[in-house]
Write a protein that holds these residues in place. Sequence first.
Motif: not given
Length: 98
Positions: A44-59
Amino acid sequence: MLKKIKGDIELIGRHLEVLSIVAQHQPIGIIKLSEVMNVPQHRIRYSLRVMEGLGYIRASPTGAVATEKADELFTSLDTDIEEIIVLLNGMRSSIQKT
């Protein structure tokens, strides 16, 4: 050769599922995502990091939240997937003809 592509597609599928759940339950943290998806926290952490890096989510202080870019992705996702299916079917057809 195709085994790698299959693995990449499975990984992208997990990333998209994480993004979808974030969008539905935002804000949401790693532990809750892990429980909802029944996937280990490190994945999950990896997927979140990837999605954040692509701009689809933010923390955020209370968990991950989807961005406008995620909304745009979901708007065109069915069309994008269909285009990939057409490409793969074309590949299959051209190989079967030879």
